[in-house]
Write a protein that holds these residues in place. Structure first.
Motif, PDB file in Angstrom:
ATOM      1  N   CYS A  93      43.366  17.664 -12.414  1.00 42.20           N
ATOM      2  CA  CYS A  93      42.992  19.067 -12.237  1.00 42.20           C
ATOM      3  C   CYS A  93      44.195  19.953 -12.425  1.00 42.20           C
ATOM      4  O   CYS A  93      44.152  20.972 -13.093  1.00 42.20           O
ATOM      5  CB  CYS A  93      42.380  19.279 -10.849  1.00 42.20           C
ATOM      6  SG  CYS A  93      42.992  20.710  -9.972  1.00 42.20           S
ATOM      7  N   HIS A 105      44.328  19.728  -2.643  1.00 42.00           N
ATOM      8  CA  HIS A 105      43.910  21.116  -2.447  1.00 42.00           C
ATOM      9  C   HIS A 105      43.943  21.458  -0.963  1.00 42.00           C
ATOM     10  O   HIS A 105      43.545  20.640  -0.133  1.00 42.00           O
ATOM     11  CB  HIS A 105      42.479  21.306  -2.947  1.00 42.00           C
ATOM     12  CG  HIS A 105      42.339  21.178  -4.416  1.00 42.00           C
ATOM     13  ND1 HIS A 105      42.030  19.992  -5.030  1.00 42.00           N
ATOM     14  CD2 HIS A 105      42.455  22.091  -5.401  1.00 42.00           C
ATOM     15  CE1 HIS A 105      41.963  20.186  -6.332  1.00 42.00           C
ATOM     16  NE2 HIS A 105      42.220  21.451  -6.586  1.00 42.00           N
ATOM     17  N   MET A 132      45.314  28.275  -6.873  1.00 42.41           N
ATOM     18  CA  MET A 132      44.050  28.373  -7.577  1.00 42.41           C
ATOM     19  C   MET A 132      43.539  29.801  -7.462  1.00 42.41           C
ATOM     20  O   MET A 132      43.843  30.510  -6.506  1.00 42.41           O
ATOM     21  CB  MET A 132      43.016  27.434  -6.953  1.00 42.41           C
ATOM     22  CG  MET A 132      42.822  26.133  -7.691  1.00 42.41           C
ATOM     23  SD  MET A 132      44.243  25.058  -7.611  1.00 42.41           S
ATOM     24  CE  MET A 132      44.199  24.596  -5.897  1.00 42.41           C
TER      25      MET A 132
HETATM   26 CU   LIG Z   1      43.692  22.361  -8.242  1.00 39.03          CU
END
Ligand SMILES: [Cu+2]
Length: 269
Positions: free
Chosen positions: A10, A27, A61
């Motif tokens: 990611c 995350h 993000m």
């Molecule tokens: Cu990420």
């Protein structure tokens, strides 16, 4: 393990790097108050930011407006969702801006303020799932140390067993992982250092991937402990898969729900 490799993918996609170059990291939802303790002689307004990031790597993000944001004080919830303002940030090694959310609040009454956040679901293409991190942080106000061990009543949450403020570097943090109000036996808890912590003199470099995200497991009662080796903000994230799904282009997808708690440590000087 598998999951962390996918997270690396990611990062790769989102920083437009080669897939294999993405570091392993996790995350985390983040509520970052400008102070963890408000003293009677300093009752200034607090700036509180909501972010979604890989804390150790300093990768942020894009964050949609949270569904719900507020605090619990003396058993009463105050909703601050409408006061959130979008802000733009840019992290050093990313060539794009990201959105986070900010509000200011003056804590006028003594006691612990448990800030909580329910984000909008975040679609993570590399993991083919949504991520929803229910995030908390405790701010102690005006001398009354009361309230920090109260559950907020979120879908999943970490309830501290260590008083979560006034912590020295090297102290342990112990917490209990709850899912729908019940302890989660043997929950896996990921721990990361906020490398951009206020007061952190220099960024910490991880010698290899496993150093980025620390992993501890809870005992049979959902209780975990971690000792924090550096001054700054530390995030704890306990992850579960939701029983419910969310649709992406009409197709039901799994939802990772996280219980996240942040604490601040200061050096003994
Ligand atoms: Cu990420």
């Amino acid at each position: 393990m598998k999951r962390r490799i996918r997270v690396a993918l990611c990062l790769g996609i989102f920083s437009f790097l080669l897939l294999s170059a993405g570091p392993a990291s996790a995350h985390f939802g983040l509520i970052l108050p400008s102070d963890d303790i408000v003293t009677p002689d300093d009752p200034k307004a607090l700036t509180v930011q909501a972010k979604f990031l890989h804390p150790m790597e300093g990768h942020y993000m894009e964050m949609e407006k949270p569904k719900r944001f507020g605090f619990l004080h003396k058993g009463q919830k105050t909703d601050l969702t409408q006061s959130l303002q979008p802000r733009k940030g840019r992290s050093e090694d990313q060539d794009r801006d990201f959105t986070f959310w900010e509000t200011t609040v003056t804590l006028r009454k003594p006691g612990d303020y448990l800030f909580f956040l329910e984000p909008a679901p975040y679609w993570e293409p590399a993991e083919d799932k949504y991520i929803v991190h229910y995030t908390k942080v405790c701010v102690q106000a005006l001398g009354l140390e009361e309230g920090w061990d109260t559950p907020v009543g979120l879908e999943t949450e970490i309830v501290p067993l260590t008083r979560p403020y006034g912590l020295w570097t090297g102290n342990v943090f112990t917490g209990r992982v709850l899912l729908k109000g019940k302890p989660v036996p043997h929950a896996e808890v990921e721990v990361e250092y906020l490398n951009e912590s206020p007061g952190n003199p220099s960024k910490v470099a991880a010698p290899s991937d496993p150093y980025v995200t620390q992993v501890v497991k809870a005992d049979g009662n959902g209780v975990f402990t971690y000792a924090m080796p550096r001054a700054g903000w530390w995030g704890f994230a306990a992850l579960s898969e939701a029983r419910w799904k969310l649709k992406k282009d009409g197709v039901p997808k799994p939802v990772e729900i996280g219980a996240v708690f942040w604490v601040y440590t200061a050096d003994m000087k």
